[in-house]
Design an enzyme around this catalytic site. Structure first.
Site, PDB file in Angstrom:
ATOM      1  N   ARG A 285       1.101  -1.241  -0.013  1.00  0.00           N
ATOM      2  CA  ARG A 285       0.039  -0.013   0.016  1.00  0.00           C
ATOM      3  C   ARG A 285       0.973   1.169  -0.038  1.00  0.00           C
ATOM      4  O   ARG A 285       1.976   1.242   0.691  1.00  0.00           O
ATOM      5  CB  ARG A 285      -0.904  -0.053   1.212  1.00  0.00           C
ATOM      6  CG  ARG A 285      -2.158  -0.770   1.106  1.00  0.00           C
ATOM      7  CD  ARG A 285      -3.296  -0.329   0.160  1.00  0.00           C
ATOM      8  NE  ARG A 285      -4.211  -1.403   0.078  1.00  0.00           N
ATOM      9  CZ  ARG A 285      -4.419  -2.456  -0.620  1.00  0.00           C
ATOM     10  NH1 ARG A 285      -3.422  -2.959  -1.538  1.00  0.00           N
ATOM     11  NH2 ARG A 285      -5.603  -3.224  -0.530  1.00  0.00           N
TER      12      ARG A 285
ATOM     13  N   HIS B  59      -1.011  -0.251  -9.557  1.00  0.00           N
ATOM     14  CA  HIS B  59      -1.750  -1.172  -8.702  1.00  0.00           C
ATOM     15  C   HIS B  59      -2.351  -2.322  -9.273  1.00  0.00           C
ATOM     16  O   HIS B  59      -3.429  -2.760  -9.525  1.00  0.00           O
ATOM     17  CB  HIS B  59      -2.838  -0.484  -7.904  1.00  0.00           C
ATOM     18  CG  HIS B  59      -3.421  -1.036  -6.674  1.00  0.00           C
ATOM     19  ND1 HIS B  59      -3.590  -0.523  -5.452  1.00  0.00           N
ATOM     20  CD2 HIS B  59      -3.391  -2.481  -6.324  1.00  0.00           C
ATOM     21  CE1 HIS B  59      -3.770  -1.175  -4.435  1.00  0.00           C
ATOM     22  NE2 HIS B  59      -3.553  -2.601  -5.010  1.00  0.00           N
TER      23      HIS B  59
ATOM     24  N   GLU C 148      -2.905   7.666  -4.886  1.00  0.00           N
ATOM     25  CA  GLU C 148      -3.226   7.055  -6.021  1.00  0.00           C
ATOM     26  C   GLU C 148      -4.822   6.810  -6.317  1.00  0.00           C
ATOM     27  O   GLU C 148      -5.404   6.729  -7.295  1.00  0.00           O
ATOM     28  CB  GLU C 148      -2.662   5.363  -5.862  1.00  0.00           C
ATOM     29  CG  GLU C 148      -3.327   4.557  -4.912  1.00  0.00           C
ATOM     30  CD  GLU C 148      -2.934   2.990  -5.163  1.00  0.00           C
ATOM     31  OE1 GLU C 148      -1.585   2.791  -5.440  1.00  0.00           O
ATOM     32  OE2 GLU C 148      -3.776   2.239  -4.994  1.00  0.00           O
TER      33      GLU C 148
HETATM   34  N1  LIG Z   1      -0.591  -4.666  -5.172  1.00  0.00           N
HETATM   35  C1  LIG Z   1      -1.725  -5.400  -5.433  1.00  0.00           C
HETATM   36  O1  LIG Z   1      -2.401  -5.481  -6.352  1.00  0.00           O
HETATM   37  C2  LIG Z   1      -1.938  -5.913  -4.043  1.00  0.00           C
HETATM   38  C3  LIG Z   1      -3.106  -7.137  -4.175  1.00  0.00           C
HETATM   39  C4  LIG Z   1      -3.234  -7.892  -3.094  1.00  0.00           C
HETATM   40  C5  LIG Z   1      -2.510  -7.459  -1.541  1.00  0.00           C
HETATM   41  N2  LIG Z   1      -1.670  -6.239  -1.617  1.00  0.00           N
HETATM   42  C6  LIG Z   1      -1.415  -5.819  -0.317  1.00  0.00           C
HETATM   43  O2  LIG Z   1      -0.524  -6.868  -0.115  1.00  0.00           O
HETATM   44  C7  LIG Z   1      -0.692  -6.828   1.640  1.00  0.00           C
HETATM   45  C8  LIG Z   1      -0.104  -8.235   1.987  1.00  0.00           C
HETATM   46  O3  LIG Z   1      -1.086  -8.800   1.717  1.00  0.00           O
HETATM   47  P1  LIG Z   1      -0.897 -10.768   2.357  1.00  0.00           P
HETATM   48  O4  LIG Z   1      -2.187 -11.355   1.702  1.00  0.00           O
HETATM   49  O5  LIG Z   1       0.311 -11.141   2.260  1.00  0.00           O
HETATM   50  O6  LIG Z   1      -1.416 -10.297   3.827  1.00  0.00           O
HETATM   51  P2  LIG Z   1      -1.437 -11.168   5.086  1.00  0.00           P
HETATM   52  O7  LIG Z   1      -2.277 -10.804   5.838  1.00  0.00           O
HETATM   53  O8  LIG Z   1      -1.288 -12.559   4.630  1.00  0.00           O
HETATM   54  O9  LIG Z   1       0.154 -10.846   5.578  1.00  0.00           O
HETATM   55  C9  LIG Z   1       0.498  -9.459   6.106  1.00  0.00           C
HETATM   56  C10 LIG Z   1       1.582  -9.868   7.044  1.00  0.00           C
HETATM   57  O10 LIG Z   1       2.310  -8.625   7.653  1.00  0.00           O
HETATM   58  C11 LIG Z   1       2.356  -9.005   8.840  1.00  0.00           C
HETATM   59  N3  LIG Z   1       2.476  -7.598   9.676  1.00  0.00           N
HETATM   60  C12 LIG Z   1       1.263  -6.814  10.332  1.00  0.00           C
HETATM   61  N4  LIG Z   1       1.708  -5.692  10.844  1.00  0.00           N
HETATM   62  C13 LIG Z   1       3.113  -5.792  10.720  1.00  0.00           C
HETATM   63  C14 LIG Z   1       4.113  -4.825  11.028  1.00  0.00           C
HETATM   64  N5  LIG Z   1       3.828  -3.695  11.733  1.00  0.00           N
HETATM   65  N6  LIG Z   1       5.311  -4.958  10.892  1.00  0.00           N
HETATM   66  C15 LIG Z   1       5.683  -6.165  10.130  1.00  0.00           C
HETATM   67  N7  LIG Z   1       4.987  -7.132   9.766  1.00  0.00           N
HETATM   68  C16 LIG Z   1       3.434  -6.701  10.030  1.00  0.00           C
HETATM   69  C17 LIG Z   1       1.410  -9.803   9.500  1.00  0.00           C
HETATM   70  O11 LIG Z   1       1.848 -10.456  10.656  1.00  0.00           O
HETATM   71  C18 LIG Z   1       1.379 -10.725   8.413  1.00  0.00           C
HETATM   72  O12 LIG Z   1       2.551 -11.818   8.392  1.00  0.00           O
HETATM   73  C19 LIG Z   1      -2.032  -6.571   1.655  1.00  0.00           C
HETATM   74  O13 LIG Z   1      -2.339  -5.924   3.031  1.00  0.00           O
HETATM   75  C20 LIG Z   1      -2.367  -5.663   0.559  1.00  0.00           C
HETATM   76  O14 LIG Z   1      -2.303  -4.198   0.969  1.00  0.00           O
HETATM   77  C21 LIG Z   1      -1.461  -5.715  -2.950  1.00  0.00           C
END
Ligand SMILES: NC(=O)c1ccc[n+]([C@@H]2O[C@H](COP(=O)([O-])OP(=O)(O)OC[C@H]3O[C@@H](n4cnc5c(N)ncnc54)[C@H](O)[C@@H]3O)[C@@H](O)[C@H]2O)c1
Length: 329
Positions: A233, A294, A262
């Protein structure tokens, strides 16, 4: 059950319509308009609305949806940082999402950005089209035997970690909740990750805690010549500080799929518009920055999984089954 789909594109309609007959009792209306205060009233007569990452689901919009009798918000994405959960809770509106529809789609895009920013393939392509066969400005660095630092080792972070391992990199990671099953990487403190990584890839969600995780202080702790990739994000990076860091030659390359600002532009063709902000253009003015809009999620497999899980979420709600993808406030 009637669902109003806000902000839909032709590819959304294609993937949802294909499987809609498998979900009897669900009716969908697709509209191009995105959701914000003025368009919330269109939801009158619908049980649920469906929205994406670029939706405005702040408190006033939720209040307006509640007024129209909406009981369910279906996010056709994983992130939900744009939903005011205090407001949904107040109105008893349920929020369901699609966690992990295709972690590989986003992770593969993160590596594509790292490689493009590093090896300048986007520029090489343009140069060759102009019969310019010189290699000036195209030099990259090897990733092999370098250190990849993954921040957030959830579904996408793990997929990116596996890809980096496959490239012959040493993989280190930082997460609030380390996953002991990931024996091919080493968890370290955030400071150690920043100080020792050659490639840093952000995969944690945007929360109050992670907002501007990359800022002047953390950039200062990074290795000179680091490659930074953000597919998570935009708010994870304080853009002004990133721009200062780029100007001070801190970064070898930066690859961004997401960025602050964005929401107003993402998924829209603004090529004929006079832009009222300049952050994106400033970032793109640097020769070592590569940006996409994105699109990390944008693969056939991911769109298919998004459609399936979203309609299953709706069916579970309609049939009063357990809501396993509910976002709890
Ligand atoms: N670019 C894109 O098209 C796209 C698509 C899907 C998701 N995303 C983004 O990717 C992110 C991750 O997705 P995911 O499915 O892997 O999520 P997820 O929930 O499986 O994993 C997130 C991880 O981040 C960790 N985390 C939370 N707070 C933290 C902190 N303060 N410091 C370090 N680690 C921390 C959590 O413990 C978890 O392991 C989503 O939140 C979303 O914003 C982007």
């Amino acid at each position: 059950m009637k669902i109003l789909f806000y902000g839909t594109k032709n590819y959304d309609e294609e993937f949802f319509e294909k499987i809609l007959p498998d979900y009897p009792g669900i009716q969908i209306k697709f509209i191009e308009a995105n959701i914000y205060e003025e368009t919330a009233s269109l939801s009158k007569g619908y049980d649920a609305i469906c929205a994406f990452v670029n939706a405005d689901l702040s408190a006033p919009v939720i209040d307006a949806l509640a007024e129209q009798g909406v009981k369910l918000i279906l996010m056709r994405c994983a992130g939900y940082n744009n939903v005011d959960l205090t407001a949904t809770h107040k109105h008893g509106i349920h929020v369901l999402r699609v966690p992990g529809y295709s972690p590989e789609a986003v992770a593969e895009h993160a590596m594509a950005l790292a490689l493009t920013a590093n090896r300048h393939t986007h520029k090489a392509y343009i140069k060759l089209r102009e019969n310019n066969f010189s290699l000036n400005g195209l030099m990259g660095v090897n990733l092999y035997h370098k250190t990849a630092g993954i921040i957030g080792t959830g579904k996408i972070g793990q997929a990116m970690a596996r890809i980096c391992k496959g490239f012959g990199m040493k993989v280190i990671a930082y997460d609030l909740y380390p996953n002991k099953n990931l024996d091919f990487l080493e968890y370290v403190s955030l400071d150690e990750l920043l100080a020792t990584s050659d490639l840093i890839s952000l995969h944690c969600p945007l929360t109050d805690e992670t907002k501007h995780l990359v800022n002047a202080k953390t950039i200062d702790k990074m290795k000179d010549g680091v490659i930074l990739v953000n597919t998570s994000r935009g708010g994870l990076i304080k853009t002004e500080d990133l721009i200062t860091g780029i100007r001070e030659h801190k970064f070898f390359a930066v690859g961004l799929d997401v960025y602050e600002e964005e929401t107003d532009y993402v998924y829209e063709d603004m090529s004929e518009e006079i832009m009222q902000t300049s952050l994106i253009q400033r970032l793109l003015s640097f020769p070592n920055v590569t940006m996409t809009s994105h699109q990390g999620f944008f693969t056939k497999e991911a769109l298919s999984n998004i459609a399936e899980t979203t309609l299953q979420n709706a069916a579970d709600f309609m049939n009063q089954k357990e809501l396993k993808n509910e976002v709890l406030s």
